[in-house]
Design an enzyme around this catalytic site. Structure first.
Site, PDB file in Angstrom:
ATOM      1  N   ARG A  27       0.846  -1.187   0.000  1.00  0.00           N
ATOM      2  CA  ARG A  27       0.000   0.000   0.000  1.00  0.00           C
ATOM      3  C   ARG A  27       0.878   1.232   0.000  1.00  0.00           C
ATOM      4  NH1 ARG A  27      -4.324  -2.851   3.607  1.00  0.00           N
ATOM      5  NH2 ARG A  27      -5.677  -3.526   1.935  1.00  0.00           N
ATOM      6  N   THR A  28       0.321   2.315  -0.542  1.00  0.00           N
ATOM      7  CA  THR A  28       1.099   3.554  -0.623  1.00  0.00           C
ATOM      8  C   THR A  28       1.579   3.966   0.763  1.00  0.00           C
ATOM      9  OG1 THR A  28      -0.254   4.282  -2.446  1.00  0.00           O
ATOM     10  CG2 THR A  28       1.030   5.945  -1.333  1.00  0.00           C
ATOM     11  N   GLN A  29       2.862   4.118   0.917  1.00  0.00           N
ATOM     12  CA  GLN A  29       3.424   4.526   2.209  1.00  0.00           C
ATOM     13  C   GLN A  29       3.740   6.007   2.220  1.00  0.00           C
ATOM     14  OE1 GLN A  29       3.526   2.232   4.495  1.00  0.00           O
ATOM     15  NE2 GLN A  29       3.255   0.402   3.243  1.00  0.00           N
TER      16      GLN A  29
END
Lengths: 254, 219
Positions: A27-29
């Protein structure tokens, strides 16, 4: 209280909500290539929007000729700060949206209010999946409504917070440009007055925002359509005595 | 940089007071993030049915999604039952909707106000995950802790331990209740940085609903 969340809007602080990731999924961090502030305001004929043409890769100024404002349909402009690749993805979604709307061939076209509403739902739903589009989007436009030509200007951020206002700024613009806009904006400014006010804000951002560059684009949207002007620079003033010989008066090497 | 945080608190306070044949629901119109004000003119109030009004503060993305969700469910109810939802029915629906997201909550602090099926004022107060109670008055949000003591003192809430149970609905007149709301908002605005700009006051009574906006301190 169990649900006291940090009050600040950086969205980068540790999350207390556990989200189970499946094996092999990510997931986008954090964002990688980012654009800085976008500012916009309503004026007599419509909405004016401006930003610089830079995109940074952390502290490196990686791209210097990037267009962060685009036309959407016949009635709107979208400007984005934050992750540039997510902005490109959003433009693809908007292309699909405007295309399928056009294919209805019913004489109706999506106005800025509708596009803003669509983007809000997209951003909020991505946030719900813990995979946000890391942008702050500015949506402006003009469309004929029941009360005549209605100007619209709104913003939506990466977790779905959205609102409408007479003037909008994202990122650093929130802190540096909004105070100027709140003091000096008035109803029905001419295009020249609006540009002057926008340039005043852009100049402050240029001096004080480390990630801004001296190459800007101004765009406007009126009933005649969208116009994105070619990039240009602002004159800056660095002729201060203290800059002439910076080490003069310094005591020793420490 | 750390993990992305799906919540932010956009601040604000909501209040509702129930009277014998009216209900006052009010909320400020400031939208904040961190130490910035995003806009001074953003409504936190949703008219869900003609005698049922919801005021919510907290994370605005969730508040708007929740209000939209409830509005849609109310419409479906109208189609199925051929009548608008009553306030107590909406109260239960709101509780269920909130609990549905018990493990990724709507960060929304709600106060539901309106008239019950007998035309008497009712106020329901909630936490973020749906636990609720019918009361005579309530405040939720960043300024709630500043307002509730004042409301408790002025509205003289009977002890919940009394038997038989006493009605918490205030005998105050509609205009007195509205004045009290204006006073508590003015007080909370002084000390809560997230409350201010304007207060939107909605009064629901037998003849429908009426809305007024009062200016508050903008600092």
């Amino acid at each position: 209280m169990a649900w006291q969340q940090p009050m600040d809007g950086s969205h980068a602080s540790g999350s207390k909500v556990a989200a189970a990731d499946g094996p092999g999924t990510q997931r986008t961090q954090y964002p990688y290539v980012t654009g800085t502030s976008v500012i916009a305001l309503k004026y007599k004929d419509g909405v004016i929007m401006a930003c610089d043409t830079g995109a940074s890769y952390g502290s490196t100024l990686r791209y210097k000729s990037v267009e962060r404002i685009k036309a959407v349909g016949k009635h709107s402009l979208i400007g984005a700060s934050g992750e540039f690749s997510d902005f490109q993805e959003i433009l693809r979604y908007l292309d699909e949206l405007t295309l399928s709307d056009h294919m209805w061939d019913d004489g109706n076209s999506l106005g800025p209010k509708e596009v803003h509403s669509y983007l809000t739902r997209v951003m909020y739903n991505r946030r719900n999946k813990f995979d946000p589009l890391w942008n702050s989007l500015v949506l402006g436009g003009v469309k004929k409504g029941p009360k005549g030509e209605e100007k619209y200007l709104g913003m939506v951020n990466m977790i779905g917070t959205h609102f409408e206002e007479n003037h909008i700024a994202t990122g650093f613009g929130n802190h540096l440009a909004i105070p100027i806009l709140r003091a000096e904006w008035c109803e029905d400014m001419t295009f020249e007055e609006a540009v002057k006010l926008v340039e005043k804000c852009l100049l402050v951002l240029l001096y004080r925002d480390r990630s801004s560059i001296n190459k800007f684009q101004i765009a406007k949207i009126t009933t005649e359509g969208a116009t994105i002007y070619p990039p240009y620079s602002l004159k800056t003033h660095w002729g201060f005595a203290a800059f002439e010989n910076p080490s003069k008066g310094a005591v020793g090497s420490w | 940089m750390g993990r992305f945080d799906p919540y932010e608190n956009n601040g604000g306070t909501c209040v509702a007071i129930a009277g014998t044949d009216y209900c006052v629901v009010a909320a400020d119109t400031r939208l904040s993030v961190g130490y910035s004000i995003l806009t001074r003119d953003h409504s936190k109030i949703a008219h869900l049915a003609d005698k049922c009004v919801l005021a919510s503060s907290g994370f605005q993305g969730d508040v708007k999604a929740l209000q939209k969700n409830l509005s849609a469910k109310e419409l479906v109810y109208e189609h199925n039952h051929n009548k608008k939802m009553s306030c107590p029915a909406m109260a239960q629906l709101l509780s269920n909707t909130l609990y549905y997201k018990r493990f990724f909550p709507y960060y929304a602090f709600n106060v539901l106000g309106g008239l019950d099926s007998q035309g008497k004022g009712c106020v329901f107060t909630y936490d973020a995950v749906g636990s609720y109670e019918r009361t005579g008055y309530s405040a939720q949000g960043t300024g709630a802790a500043l307002m509730m003591p004042v409301l408790d003192n002025q509205l003289k809430s009977p002890s919940p331990l009394l038997l038989p149970a006493r009605d918490a609905v205030t005998p105050l007149s509609e205009s007195d209740a509205v004045d009290l709301v204006k006073d508590v908002f003015a007080s909370a605005t002084e000390r809560d940085i997230y409350t201010g700009d304007k207060v939107e006051i909605v009064v629901i009574n037998r003849s429908g609903s009426h809305r007024e906006c009062i200016e508050l301190r903008k600092d």
